[in-house]
Scaffold this motif. Sequence first.
Motif, PDB file in Angstrom:
ATOM      1  N   LEU A 139       0.960  -1.194  -0.016  1.00 52.70           N
ATOM      2  CA  LEU A 139       0.106   0.035  -0.042  1.00 52.70           C
ATOM      3  C   LEU A 139       0.810   1.160   0.000  1.00 52.70           C
ATOM      4  O   LEU A 139       2.091   1.140   0.380  1.00 52.70           O
ATOM      5  CB  LEU A 139      -0.871   0.001   1.248  1.00 52.70           C
ATOM      6  N   ASP A 140       0.335   2.227  -0.673  1.00 56.06           N
ATOM      7  CA  ASP A 140       1.330   3.560  -0.434  1.00 56.06           C
ATOM      8  C   ASP A 140       0.838   4.253   0.856  1.00 56.06           C
ATOM      9  O   ASP A 140       0.167   3.841   1.526  1.00 56.06           O
ATOM     10  CB  ASP A 140       0.838   4.505  -1.506  1.00 56.06           C
ATOM     11  N   SER A 141       1.274   5.424   0.982  1.00 55.70           N
ATOM     12  CA  SER A 141       1.216   6.051   2.191  1.00 55.70           C
ATOM     13  C   SER A 141      -0.051   6.411   2.637  1.00 55.70           C
ATOM     14  O   SER A 141      -0.333   6.900   3.889  1.00 55.70           O
ATOM     15  CB  SER A 141       2.278   7.387   2.352  1.00 55.70           C
ATOM     16  N   ALA A 142      -1.071   6.454   1.635  1.00 58.41           N
ATOM     17  CA  ALA A 142      -2.290   6.925   1.977  1.00 58.41           C
ATOM     18  C   ALA A 142      -3.228   5.495   2.194  1.00 58.41           C
ATOM     19  O   ALA A 142      -4.288   5.742   2.415  1.00 58.41           O
ATOM     20  CB  ALA A 142      -2.956   7.529   0.875  1.00 58.41           C
ATOM     21  N   GLY A 143      -2.528   4.410   2.190  1.00 62.55           N
ATOM     22  CA  GLY A 143      -3.104   3.117   2.225  1.00 62.55           C
ATOM     23  C   GLY A 143      -3.851   2.595   1.096  1.00 62.55           C
ATOM     24  O   GLY A 143      -4.663   1.694   1.221  1.00 62.55           O
ATOM     25  N   VAL A 144      -3.449   3.398  -0.130  1.00 60.62           N
ATOM     26  CA  VAL A 144      -4.195   2.554  -1.195  1.00 60.62           C
ATOM     27  C   VAL A 144      -3.199   1.624  -1.908  1.00 60.62           C
ATOM     28  O   VAL A 144      -1.958   1.742  -2.071  1.00 60.62           O
ATOM     29  CB  VAL A 144      -4.211   4.000  -2.271  1.00 60.62           C
TER      30      VAL A 144
END
Length: 582
Positions: A18-23
Amino acid sequence: MYILVTGSSSERIRVQELDSAGVPTSVGRMLTTAQFRALVRERDQDGVRWVWEDTARSYPVLLRGSVRVQRCHDLRLCHAILRNSALTAASALANAPAGRWDAPAAASPVESRGTTLFDMDLGVAEDNRPEPADGDALAEFQAQLQAVRASADPGRLRLLLAAESVGALIAAEMQFAGLPWRSAIHDSLLTAELGPRAAAGIRPARLEELAVRIRTELGDREVNPDSPPDLLRALNRAGLAVATTRAWELEKLEHPVIEPLLRYKKLSRLLAANGWFWMESWIIDDRFHPEYLPGGVVTGRWATRGGGALQLPKQIRGAVVADPGWSFVVADAAQLEPRILAALSTDTAMAAAGRGTDLYAGIVASGVVETRAHAKVAMLGAMYGATSGESGRLLPRLARAYPRALALTEAAARAGERGDVVSTRLGRSSPRPGADWEDGQARASEAGASPADERRARSQAREWGRFTRNFIVQGSAAEWALCWMAEIRKGLRTLPVPATPATPLARGGLELRTPPSPFADTPHLVFFLHDEVIVHTPAALAGEVARIVTEAASTAGRLLFGDFPVDFPLTCVVVDSYADAK
DNA sequence: CGAGCCCGCGCG
DNA sequence: AAAGCGCGCGGGCTCG
């Protein structure tokens, strides 16, 4: 960067980046246990935070393969904080109906070195088909990130969630490594106190002798000293005017039965709580492996399940002995809670009284009270809500000297009496009082309320006020302790691993004698008790470890309170036996 | 017989 | 009800 880990209690583990936004930035992959361990070895250095539902269920799989992780996000523990925090009260997460993330932790299986030598790495072939996301865990993580982002103080909550999660890592590691425990020493301590071990249901010799003396002195051949009602009747018949059989009440009496009775109580407690049966239940291969429950207390303190790990009596600490060539570094924070209170309230006078020394002695030196004992009982009274006795009498003097600190505890108490919520330094909030409490308050303010209703409501309001008064201090102290341990853990990992003789594992042929352990040759935490830690370390590194532990205390203070000038001194000793600490 | 309560005491 | 906070646990005992 996050990696979401789900389904890790079975042999098939799903991971997804996941990326830092949780995506999600990739499709999920299914891994075997061996592949999962390899992935963690490879990626953990990259500053990855592993996101999983329950550290106690996911992490032991790695530890059994000698793999550790630096950072994680424990969805269950973080959910509990965010669900309840006043800082996230407006979030979707806090306002959703209760669901699986609100359920208490499942009892974890005994996962420890010694009981599970090697888990089954059945070679489930890697399956490259994309797996459907565990939408529940992913959605929950995203909801948590959103709640923090939109909160009144994201920085504090991020620190709290990170501290809570690293606490869960430490708890799993300590359970896995175990506290060194010499059954042979424990056995001789018990034998010296109680006499030789007797069959189940039979009193050991010392205890039986005392029981006989008690019956003789009371002139009652039937009385069972293990039955409080039975004993109370016998005491009263013998002319002793007591209302309970508690030791502190009996101590005040003058009668020949008192001395053997108090000794009996002490010894029977030792036998029941930490006797031979306890030893055989909890000590495996000279290690005590209690199950720690981070966040197990509403204030954020840890609890334990099984073995009574947070109540190890001083009597038997002599059985806690470092391995040959190893030492313990035992450290405890001096007067932690008053220092936390001084910092919470920015009471510079109280902080100054604790500068670099014994805070209670500092209060005496400032001329607030005459003796250290008075300073201590007065401070405890301020933090616990004493109203009478010596503590109550000393409070006004404390309030004159430290008005900011005392105003903060009073405000927390008043909030609780109104049924309001209070919060710790990093944003853990107190629970609301129950429906019975609310009903009682409502009834007392109605027109037809009886004086008894009003009295009871006032008493319950004060009781809840004492709870919230203490909550802010105890809970913030628990946060300090988490940060302290996190910094210790981080510091210990910078130490060089000393060159050691080949382990039995490396020599081959003896693989089953020593299960793999990531702690076999490196300093590691083995015990934690609210404001005290024990590190088990190769003796040659003990000095370095003590330095790390001491510096970690200062760092923890800065993490919580920035540059507010409050000290967190430790008593820190290097010993071979826990009995030799303080 | 087990579930759940009270009592008492260990720790911070 | 120790004067006041937070726990876990074992034994006795009552109840169903």
